[in-house]
Design a protein around this motif. Structure first.
Motif, PDB file in Angstrom:
ATOM      1  N   ASP A  23       0.938  -1.183   0.085  1.00 10.45           N
ATOM      2  CA  ASP A  23       0.059  -0.062   0.010  1.00 10.45           C
ATOM      3  C   ASP A  23       1.026   1.280  -0.049  1.00 10.45           C
ATOM      4  O   ASP A  23       2.016   1.122  -0.116  1.00 10.45           O
ATOM      5  N   PRO A  76       0.922  -2.732   7.100  1.00  8.01           N
ATOM      6  CA  PRO A  76       0.647  -1.124   6.873  1.00  8.01           C
ATOM      7  C   PRO A  76       1.201  -0.470   8.503  1.00  8.01           C
ATOM      8  O   PRO A  76       1.105  -1.374   9.232  1.00  8.01           O
ATOM      9  N   ASN A 109      -4.148   1.756  13.481  1.00  4.16           N
ATOM     10  CA  ASN A 109      -3.410   2.166  12.313  1.00  4.16           C
ATOM     11  C   ASN A 109      -2.918   3.567  12.474  1.00  4.16           C
ATOM     12  O   ASN A 109      -3.341   4.381  13.129  1.00  4.16           O
TER      13      ASN A 109
HETATM   14  C1  LIG Z   1      -6.240  -0.026   9.229  1.00  5.19           C
HETATM   15  O1  LIG Z   1      -5.700  -0.487   8.074  1.00  5.19           O
HETATM   16  C2  LIG Z   1      -6.059  -1.582   7.413  1.00  5.19           C
HETATM   17  C3  LIG Z   1      -5.101  -1.724   6.058  1.00  5.19           C
HETATM   18  O2  LIG Z   1      -4.452  -0.608   5.703  1.00  5.19           O
HETATM   19  C4  LIG Z   1      -7.550  -1.484   6.978  1.00  5.19           C
HETATM   20  O3  LIG Z   1      -7.852  -2.654   6.338  1.00  5.19           O
HETATM   21  C5  LIG Z   1      -8.197  -1.538   8.425  1.00  5.19           C
HETATM   22  O4  LIG Z   1      -9.606  -1.372   7.925  1.00  5.19           O
HETATM   23  C6  LIG Z   1      -7.901  -0.362   9.096  1.00  5.19           C
HETATM   24  N1  LIG Z   1      -8.393  -0.109  10.343  1.00  5.19           N
HETATM   25  C7  LIG Z   1      -9.103   0.881  10.756  1.00  5.19           C
HETATM   26  C8  LIG Z   1      -9.537   0.885  12.178  1.00  5.19           C
HETATM   27  O5  LIG Z   1      -9.006   2.015  10.202  1.00  5.19           O
END
Ligand SMILES: *[C@@H]1O[C@H](CO)[C@@H](O)[C@H](O)[C@H]1NC(C)=O
Ligand SMILES: *[C@@H]1O[C@H](CO)[C@@H](O)[C@H](O)[C@H]1NC(C)=O
Ligand SMILES: *[C@@H]1O[C@H](CO)[C@@H](O)[C@H](O)[C@H]1NC(C)=O
Ligand SMILES: *[C@@H]1O[C@H](CO)[C@@H](O)[C@H](O)[C@H]1NC(C)=O
Ligand SMILES: *[C@@H]1O[C@H](CO)[C@@H](O)[C@H](O)[C@H]1NC(C)=O
Ligand SMILES: *[C@@H]1O[C@H](CO)[C@@H](O)[C@H](O)[C@H]1NC(C)=O
Ligand SMILES: *[C@@H]1O[C@H](CO)[C@@H](O)[C@H](O)[C@H]1NC(C)=O
Length: 566
Positions: A155, A173, A189
């Motif tokens: 990504d 990520p 994240n």
């Molecule tokens: C965190 O990042 C991943 C991949 O980038 C994604 O699939 C996931 O939904 C994200 N989670 C949140 C809570 O934003």
């Protein structure tokens, strides 16, 4: 602070002199004597700015001396790589909130000379020929903000472990495991280009060959669980003496990649902790707004320019549509080949310029035009006369066009040839062959006394006789040689045109009908020209070949006598 720096310098000098630096801490880089190159600088505040915002630049900040990475005896490649631990704080100040340009890599490399490397996706560590080659002996942890398909990126916001190239051994990520009580070690994240300072820990155990990479927001204690944990033997990668530092590069997006603090240990333990209170503040742009703009802000001016361009384009297009607009209906299909485009006629007459005006008749203006027969060859041209006839009745026009085109199909050397037509809203354009000498009445009447002789010479008796014969033949053809009798209705000197050899051609046939169609069909109006009309026509209003013959008689008188009938 000055005491601290002096102490720090003293420590390094001491360590370098013994050739055995195993630990260092930089809470900011002021006075640190890092080796920087290309776009990299250390600000007076002590921020290591790797990329300063100039596109397609790379920059490196390297610890000034190489470190001994192998357990003694220090052999070349093949020795055991000591355990090492490093941590650093970085911030990426992106021009746009959702786009950045590549990222930052912590590296261990055999050299601190990166002149042969490329910016952009090569991160200032590799070039097109050496990327992926095991002879590079480069270990790197990348903080990558661009999705590069070429190198299998997952990504545009990931952390990866790279060896000798840009294809990561493993990547994830950007995120961290939250150790806070109650969160249950949840994965949170992170956005590398958020403009927030973040901390990275890289820990390698030389015995177990386990490599951990951990990421967390600044001031969050090191999470217990690393983001990446990978078994990789670095003893064949890292050379005995290697340089450590940071590499960064930009592509076509402007952003500033900064390191605020850094520590490292080769002493079989964790990297010394950073003193967050001593870290410099990341640079802020003069506008106080920081560097981060949203893409919306960046796109709005572009969007406005694009919108203006589109509107202008549409306007010009619409203008052209209006300018060259034509009326074309299904029933005209049978006249297809005879149909001229208004645009062609417009250009042939230089936009119906007055300089092209041949005359103004009872039905409208006549322009001289030059049509290009082949769009590609400017030499193949045809001179035409374009008559603009205004009309109002649409039903009338259909019948009229049909009629005039039927007549137009007639080909007789004594009739002016109708080449085709074009139709606009209130206008009919008739395209005739061009008659260089214009209409006969010009020779008969528009003469000034000085040119009397010349005019008489141009129109001597034999020529007049020939013209009368030409018109007689043309009229005879109209009356007798077609499927249906065609009544000209307006035989007169001004409707006889002369070619370059002064031969007469009967023109304007059928045009008189236009007035017919315009009027109420049940009260047929008188057409023709007063003076050429038979007396009974005034009563019956019925044009016959005989009324044409009467007009022809008047025409003979006119030509022989040289006096206009009134
Ligand atoms: C965190 O990042 C991943 C991949 O980038 C994604 O699939 C996931 O939904 C994200 N989670 C949140 C809570 O934003
Ligand atoms: C960035 O660094 C390069 C190389 O030193 C320099 O040419 C350029 O002007 C710098 N750009 C800015 C915005 O300071
Ligand atoms: C900085 O480091 C370089 C390279 O190691 C060295 O040559 C130079 O003397 C150092 N300067 C200072 C002020 O320490
Ligand atoms: C790529 O880098 C290597 C050194 O790693 C150098 O020898 C080579 O000339 C470079 N190639 C190009 C095309 O610059
Ligand atoms: C790797 O680099 C070495 C030395 O630069 C070269 O001899 C070798 O051919 C390269 N290998 C590949 C696969 O490109
Ligand atoms: C890597 O992380 C795991 C899990 O927290 C830990 O058990 C291990 O000791 C770590 N290894 C290194 C080299 O830090
Ligand atoms: C590093 O520490 C571990 C345990 O803490 C020990 O077993 C190992 O021998 C040490 N290695 C070195 C090179 O000091």
């Amino acid at each position: 602070m000055p005491l601290f720096v002096i102490l720090l310098c003293f420590t390094f000098t001491l360590a370098r002199s013994t050739g055995d630096v195993t630990d260092f801490v930089f809470n900011g880089f002021a006075g640190a004597n890092l080796t920087v190159d290309d776009s990299a600088t250390v600000t007076p505040d002590g921020v290591l700015v790797l990329t300063n915002g100039t596109y397609l630049m790379k920059g490196h900040g390297v610890y000034p001396s190489p470190l001994h990475f192998h357990s003694p005896p220090p052999s070349a490649v093949g020795g055991t790589v000591l355990s090492f631990s490093t941590t650093f704080v970085f911030v990426i100040l992106s021009e746009y909130a959702d786009f950045s340009s590549y990222g930052i890599a912590f590296f261990v490399a055999p050299t601190n000379d990166f002149t042969a490397t490329l910016p952009s996706q090569y991160m200032g560590l590799f070039n097109t020929t050496d990327v992926g080659n095991a002879t590079n002996h480069i270990f790197a942890v990348e903080l990558d903000t661009v999705l590069d398909v070429e190198f299998g990126d997952i990504d545009s916001n990931h952390v990866g472990i790279n060896i000798d190239g840009l294809r990561s051994l493993t990547a994830a990520p950007a995120a961290y495991y939250d150790d806070d009580a109650g969160s249950g070690g949840e994965l949170r994240n992170m956005t590398l280009i958020s403009g927030e300072a973040m901390q990275v820990w890289v820990d390698y155990d030389g015995t177990t060959t386990e490599l951990n990479v951990t990421l967390a927001p600044l001031r969050v204690p090191k999470p217990k669980r690393p983001l990446l944990s990978h078994a990789v033997d670095l003893s064949n990668v890292i050379t005995a003496t290697s340089y450590v530092g940071f590499a960064s590069s930009l592509g076509s997006m402007s952003s500033r990649h900064c390191i605020l603090g850094w520590s490292l240990s080769l002493n079989n333990g964790s990297a010394p902790s950073l003193d967050y209170s001593k870290l410099p503040n990341p640079p802020v742009a003069a506008n106080g707004n920081g560097w981060s703009k949203t893409v919306v802000e960046a796109v709005v001016p572009i969007a406005i320019v694009v919108a203006i361009a589109v509107v202008t384009g549409a306007f010009v297009f619409a203008l052209r549509r209006v300018k060259y607009a034509e009326l074309r209906e299904e029933w005209e299909d049978e006249f297809g080949p005879r149909r001229f485009s208004y645009k062609d006629l417009y250009h042939a007459t230089d936009g119906f310029a007055d300089t092209h005006l041949l005359g103004v008749g009872g039905f409208g203006k006549v322009y001289k035009g030059v049509l290009l027969l082949l769009p590609s060859a400017s030499t193949a041209t045809l001179e035409v006369a374009v008559k603009k006839v205004s009309h109002d009745s649409r039903q009338g026009v259909r019948k009229f066009v049909a009629e005039i085109m039927t007549i137009g199909r007639l080909q007789h050397r004594d009739l002016v040839r109708l080449l085709g037509y074009c139709r606009r809203r209130d206008e009919l354009l008739l395209v005739y062959e061009y008659m260089p000498n214009g209409s006969l009445d010009r020779f008969l009447y528009d003469r000034d006394d000085r040119n009397l002789k010349a005019a008489d010479a141009a129109l001597d008796w034999s020529k007049r006789f020939r013209i009368i014969k030409d018109v007689a033949l043309g009229l005879y053809y109209l009356h007798n040689s077609c499927e249906q009798v065609i009544v000209h209705r307006d035989v007169k000197a001004s409707n006889v045109l002369l070619d370059d050899k002064m031969s007469g051609h009967l023109g304007e046939f059928g045009l008189a009908r236009l007035h017919d169609h315009d009027a109420n069909p049940r009260t047929t109006r008188l057409v023709g020209t007063i003076g050429y009309l038979t007396p009974e026509l005034a009563r019956t209003s019925k044009a016959t070949p005989l009324t044409d013959v009467f007009a022809f008689g008047v025409f003979i008188l006119e030509v022989t006598w040289g006096v206009r009938r009134r």
